[in-house]
Design an enzyme around this catalytic site. Structure first.
Site, short mmCIF file in Angstrom:
data_model
loop_
_atom_site.label_atom_id
_atom_site.label_comp_id
_atom_site.label_asym_id
_atom_site.label_seq_id
_atom_site.Cartn_x
_atom_site.Cartn_y
_atom_site.Cartn_z
N CYS A 54 6.80 -0.29 6.89
CA CYS A 54 6.36 0.88 6.14
C CYS A 54 7.48 1.32 5.21
O CYS A 54 8.65 1.31 5.60
CB CYS A 54 6.02 2.00 7.13
SG CYS A 54 5.46 3.51 6.35
N LEU A 55 7.11 1.71 4.01
CA LEU A 55 8.13 2.17 3.04
C LEU A 55 8.85 3.41 3.54
O LEU A 55 9.95 3.71 3.09
CB LEU A 55 7.48 2.44 1.69
CG LEU A 55 6.92 1.21 0.96
CD1 LEU A 55 6.17 1.64 -0.28
CD2 LEU A 55 8.03 0.25 0.60
N HIS A 82 -3.50 1.10 8.33
CA HIS A 82 -2.13 1.63 8.25
C HIS A 82 -2.05 2.78 7.24
O HIS A 82 -1.50 3.84 7.53
CB HIS A 82 -1.18 0.49 7.87
CG HIS A 82 0.24 0.92 7.64
ND1 HIS A 82 1.28 0.57 8.46
CD2 HIS A 82 0.80 1.68 6.66
CE1 HIS A 82 2.41 1.11 8.02
NE2 HIS A 82 2.15 1.78 6.91
N GLU A 83 -2.62 2.55 6.04
CA GLU A 83 -2.52 3.57 4.98
C GLU A 83 -3.31 4.83 5.35
O GLU A 83 -2.85 5.94 5.11
CB GLU A 83 -2.99 3.00 3.63
CG GLU A 83 -2.17 1.85 3.09
CD GLU A 83 -0.67 2.09 3.10
OE1 GLU A 83 -0.23 3.25 2.97
OE2 GLU A 83 0.07 1.12 3.28
N GLN A 137 3.24 10.06 1.49
CA GLN A 137 4.56 9.40 1.47
C GLN A 137 5.40 9.82 0.26
O GLN A 137 6.61 9.63 0.25
CB GLN A 137 4.39 7.88 1.47
CG GLN A 137 3.89 7.34 2.79
CD GLN A 137 3.81 5.84 2.78
OE1 GLN A 137 2.84 5.28 2.27
NE2 GLN A 137 4.83 5.17 3.27
N HIS A 175 -1.65 7.35 7.58
CA HIS A 175 -0.71 8.29 6.94
C HIS A 175 -1.41 9.62 6.60
O HIS A 175 -0.77 10.66 6.59
CB HIS A 175 -0.15 7.69 5.64
CG HIS A 175 0.99 6.74 5.83
ND1 HIS A 175 2.20 7.12 6.35
CD2 HIS A 175 1.10 5.41 5.54
CE1 HIS A 175 3.02 6.06 6.38
NE2 HIS A 175 2.37 5.01 5.89
N GLY A 222 0.85 -1.20 0.00
CA GLY A 222 0.00 0.00 0.00
C GLY A 222 0.88 1.24 0.00
O GLY A 222 2.09 1.15 0.23
NI NI Z 1 3.31 3.15 5.68
#
Ligand code: NI
Length: 193
Positions: A100-101, A142-143, A52, A146, A47
């Site tokens: 997480c990225l 989670h997404e 981000q 953000h 995701g």
């Molecule tokens: Ni993340």
């Protein structure tokens, strides 16, 4: 189409509350979403949220194929979700390891609602409403976090259940890891689903 650089933990833009999208069916919106899919695919993510890649809009994408190595993680269709709302359908929560990225190479144990309904819009402005459980529900929570400037590291179930993926694997706390970043993995003691 373009792969965009992903902001990393410490960049203050990750902690800002994103703005609602007000116009749908726009080339700029379509191009943002295309960049997000390209970036997510390049990083093997499950995701990605617009903040981000430095865009402060309430847009998330997610989706992944089922993987026979992780049978507990059902496939989730590729989804674009704009201006999302999450409603828990039960108070019940469960712990699961997240990555997480924006926090590469690390994992942490996070408690999330097991059963939710999420709603929002697609890029054309059509309404989306989906009920989700387990892993699917975790990724959406989670997404969407953000979009409110929240990184999973702010939601750790236990500050000691956080660290470098490699160290967690070597010490047996993590049983497996899907790919480098942002894939939430099953843990022996706290299965995701
Ligand atoms: Ni993340």
């Amino acid at each position: 189409m373009a792969i965009q650089p992903i902001l990393r933990l410490g960049d203050p833009r990750l902690f800002k509350v994103a703005s609602k999208v007000s116009k749908f069916n726009q080339p700029e919106l379509d191009s943002l979403i295309e960049d997000m899919f390209d970036t997510m695919a390049a990083e093997n993510g499950a995701g990605l949220a617009a903040p981000q890649i430095g865009i402060g809009l309430r847009v998330v994408i997610f989706g992944f194929d089922s993987n026979p190595r992780y049978p507990d993680n059902d496939a989730v269709p590729k989804t674009i979700l704009i201006n999302p709302t999450i409603t828990p359908l039960s108070e019940e929560k469960e712990d699961g390891w997240e990555g997480c990225l924006s926090v590469p190479g690390m994992r942490g144990l996070v408690s999330r609602y097991k059963h939710i309904r999420y709603s929002g819009f697609n890029a054309s402005g059509a309404t989306i409403e989906v009920e989700a459980r387990g892993f699917h529900a975790r990724v959406v929570q989670h997404e969407c976090d953000h979009l409110d400037g929240i990184i999973y590291t702010q939601r750790l179930s236990d500050p000691l259940k956080f660290g470098f993926t490699e160290a967690l694997l070597n010490s047996g706390q993590l049983s497996s890891v899907g790919c480098d970043e942002q894939v939430f993995v099953k843990c022996d003691k706290t299965a995701i689903s």
